[in-house]
Design a protein around this motif. Structure first.
Motif, PDB file in Angstrom:
ATOM      1  N   SER A  19       0.612  -1.198   0.041  1.00  0.00           N
ATOM      2  CA  SER A  19       0.032  -0.032   0.021  1.00  0.00           C
ATOM      3  C   SER A  19       0.955   1.484   0.067  1.00  0.00           C
ATOM      4  O   SER A  19       0.375   2.357  -0.330  1.00  0.00           O
ATOM      5  CB  SER A  19      -0.899  -0.208   1.208  1.00  0.00           C
ATOM      6  N   GLY A  20       2.375   1.249   0.335  1.00  0.00           N
ATOM      7  CA  GLY A  20       2.886   2.212   0.400  1.00  0.00           C
ATOM      8  C   GLY A  20       3.060   2.952   1.770  1.00  0.00           C
ATOM      9  O   GLY A  20       3.741   4.030   2.129  1.00  0.00           O
ATOM     10  N   PHE A  21       2.138   2.627   2.687  1.00  0.00           N
ATOM     11  CA  PHE A  21       1.888   3.328   3.903  1.00  0.00           C
ATOM     12  C   PHE A  21       3.426   3.077   4.823  1.00  0.00           C
ATOM     13  O   PHE A  21       3.812   1.874   4.624  1.00  0.00           O
ATOM     14  CB  PHE A  21       1.013   2.712   4.711  1.00  0.00           C
ATOM     15  N   THR A  22       3.663   4.218   5.493  1.00  0.00           N
ATOM     16  CA  THR A  22       4.984   4.059   6.192  1.00  0.00           C
ATOM     17  C   THR A  22       4.755   4.880   7.557  1.00  0.00           C
ATOM     18  O   THR A  22       3.981   5.867   7.540  1.00  0.00           O
ATOM     19  CB  THR A  22       6.117   4.799   5.607  1.00  0.00           C
ATOM     20  N   SER A  23       5.527   4.466   8.659  1.00  0.00           N
ATOM     21  CA  SER A  23       5.645   5.158   9.961  1.00  0.00           C
ATOM     22  C   SER A  23       6.770   5.151  10.318  1.00  0.00           C
ATOM     23  O   SER A  23       7.243   4.032  10.593  1.00  0.00           O
ATOM     24  CB  SER A  23       4.326   4.762  10.780  1.00  0.00           C
ATOM     25  N   ASN A  24       7.197   6.147  10.914  1.00  0.00           N
ATOM     26  CA  ASN A  24       8.666   5.934  11.629  1.00  0.00           C
ATOM     27  C   ASN A  24       8.855   6.951  12.756  1.00  0.00           C
ATOM     28  O   ASN A  24       8.143   7.679  13.277  1.00  0.00           O
ATOM     29  CB  ASN A  24       9.550   6.217  10.670  1.00  0.00           C
ATOM     30  N   VAL A  25       9.874   6.487  13.478  1.00  0.00           N
ATOM     31  CA  VAL A  25      10.603   7.348  14.778  1.00  0.00           C
ATOM     32  C   VAL A  25      11.958   7.751  14.339  1.00  0.00           C
ATOM     33  O   VAL A  25      12.613   6.937  13.881  1.00  0.00           O
ATOM     34  CB  VAL A  25      10.407   6.328  15.860  1.00  0.00           C
ATOM     35  N   SER A  26      12.119   9.358  14.652  1.00  0.00           N
ATOM     36  CA  SER A  26      13.512   9.494  14.388  1.00  0.00           C
ATOM     37  C   SER A  26      14.305   9.273  16.000  1.00  0.00           C
ATOM     38  O   SER A  26      13.719  10.233  16.703  1.00  0.00           O
ATOM     39  CB  SER A  26      13.496  11.026  13.817  1.00  0.00           C
ATOM     40  N   ILE A  27      15.290   8.962  15.887  1.00  0.00           N
ATOM     41  CA  ILE A  27      16.350   8.904  17.079  1.00  0.00           C
ATOM     42  C   ILE A  27      17.515   9.711  16.755  1.00  0.00           C
ATOM     43  O   ILE A  27      18.194   9.634  15.902  1.00  0.00           O
ATOM     44  CB  ILE A  27      16.817   7.589  17.260  1.00  0.00           C
ATOM     45  N   THR A  28      17.725  10.956  17.688  1.00  0.00           N
ATOM     46  CA  THR A  28      18.976  11.460  17.649  1.00  0.00           C
ATOM     47  C   THR A  28      20.122  10.933  18.041  1.00  0.00           C
ATOM     48  O   THR A  28      20.461  10.392  19.086  1.00  0.00           O
ATOM     49  CB  THR A  28      18.647  12.937  18.489  1.00  0.00           C
ATOM     50  N   LEU A  29      21.166  11.275  17.163  1.00  0.00           N
ATOM     51  CA  LEU A  29      22.575  10.534  17.257  1.00  0.00           C
ATOM     52  C   LEU A  29      23.558  11.478  17.617  1.00  0.00           C
ATOM     53  O   LEU A  29      23.965  11.996  16.693  1.00  0.00           O
ATOM     54  CB  LEU A  29      23.063   9.612  16.424  1.00  0.00           C
ATOM     55  N   PRO A  30      24.061  11.776  18.865  1.00  0.00           N
ATOM     56  CA  PRO A  30      24.859  13.105  18.851  1.00  0.00           C
ATOM     57  C   PRO A  30      26.375  12.509  18.829  1.00  0.00           C
ATOM     58  O   PRO A  30      26.589  11.288  18.670  1.00  0.00           O
ATOM     59  CB  PRO A  30      24.593  13.265  20.768  1.00  0.00           C
ATOM     60  N   SER A  31      27.149  13.565  18.233  1.00  0.00           N
ATOM     61  CA  SER A  31      28.536  13.184  18.089  1.00  0.00           C
ATOM     62  C   SER A  31      29.313  12.592  18.888  1.00  0.00           C
ATOM     63  O   SER A  31      30.278  11.937  18.990  1.00  0.00           O
ATOM     64  CB  SER A  31      29.193  14.603  17.614  1.00  0.00           C
ATOM     65  N   ASN A  32      29.039  13.026  20.210  1.00  0.00           N
ATOM     66  CA  ASN A  32      30.124  12.213  21.414  1.00  0.00           C
ATOM     67  C   ASN A  32      29.510  11.231  21.938  1.00  0.00           C
ATOM     68  O   ASN A  32      30.210  10.613  22.823  1.00  0.00           O
ATOM     69  CB  ASN A  32      30.066  13.249  22.790  1.00  0.00           C
ATOM     70  N   THR A  33      28.543  10.340  21.417  1.00  0.00           N
ATOM     71  CA  THR A  33      28.168   9.046  21.744  1.00  0.00           C
ATOM     72  C   THR A  33      28.011   8.135  20.577  1.00  0.00           C
ATOM     73  O   THR A  33      27.751   8.263  19.405  1.00  0.00           O
ATOM     74  CB  THR A  33      26.593   9.040  22.198  1.00  0.00           C
TER      75      THR A  33
END
Length: 280
Positions: free
Chosen positions: A210-224
């Protein structure tokens, strides 16, 4: 007209009927007494006899009027009885309809299809990321273990089978109930990120049909360089996702390129939210 008005009307009709019958008996009694009086007097002269006859004729006319009135009262009473009978039948039909509905409801059992299934994975990972390029997890190649109750409670109506009710052909499956809301809790971690890289990790599900998508964005800091994460995604079961062989692929992408960056999934919990269905 309500039941109180009907009762008052019926009492009036019956009262008139009884009074008219009393009057009729009174006139008949008077006529009989007059005739007996003439007989006892030995007949009397013609004038007295004619007057008596005239009085009797007058009484007969009154009696006829009373009979007409009584007939009218009887007709009114019959009409009232007919109306009351119709009201009783209407009430009976209403009661029967309500009883039928109650019987139908009592014959059904309502089941709540809520439940949750937690699946733990070993070997479900991706590595060597190219910026903004999706990679799909190969769920079938990983080892899975289903958590025991009460962590896992399969929804009513499911077969409690991982291979049919949770995962099919590298697709995550919803509970087989159209319109049911599902939450997917995905617990994982990332490792081996280059310290200089910062940006985001996207965890996403997609229905390729169907083309349906759902997502979550996770922040990746430079010092980790390594960290765990939890992503939660919402879906609603529909014809496109519940069709045979259909479902959702799980994939990930990063905003940067990193050959050594690795994303691992530790568990996926599918929460099927409350929805009721009647079962006869």
């Amino acid at each position: 007209m309500d039941s109180t008005e009907v009762k008052i009307r019926d009492k009036k009709v019956l009262g008139n009927l009884f009074r008219n019958v009393d009057n009729l008996e009174q006139f008949v009694g008077q006529a009989s007494a007059k005739i007996q009086e003439l007989i006892n007097a030995g007949g009397g002269d013609l004038t007295e006899i004619q007057n008596a006859i005239n009085e009797l004729n007058s009484d007969v006319d009154v009696i006829n009027d009373q009979i007409t009135t009584i007939n009218g009262d009887i007709s009114a009473l019959q009409t009232s009885v007919t109306v009351n009978t119709q009201n009783i039948l209407a009430l009976t039909n209403t009661d029967e309809a309500q009883n039928t509905r109650l019987t139908t409801l009592e014959s059904k059992s309502y089941k709540n299809r809520a439940g949750q299934v937690k699946v733990n994975y070993t070997g479900l990972s991706l590595t060597n990321f190219t910026a903004t390029t999706n990679q799909t997890f190969n769920i079938g190649s990983a080892t899975h273990t289903i958590s025991a109750s009460p962590t896992t409670i399969w929804p009513y109506g499911s077969s409690s089978d991982y291979a049919t009710d949770f995962y099919v052909a590298n697709r995550l499956r919803e509970n087989n109930k159209l319109g049911q809301v599902h939450r997917w809790r995905i617990i994982g971690s990332y490792a081996n990120k280059a310290a200089a890289n910062n940006g985001s990790l996207i965890i996403e599900i997609i229905n390729p049909d169907s083309g349906f998508t759902s997502n979550v964005s996770i922040t990746l800091p430079s010092n980790t360089t390594a960290e765990s994460f939890t992503a939660e995604i919402l879906t609603i079961a529909d014809n496109a996702s519940l069709a045979v062989g259909a479902g959702y692929q799980l994939r990930a992408r990063t905003s940067f390129a990193d050959n050594d960056f690795t994303v691992s999934i530790a568990s996926i919990t599918r929460v099927s939210e409350a929805t009721e269905v009647d079962v006869i």
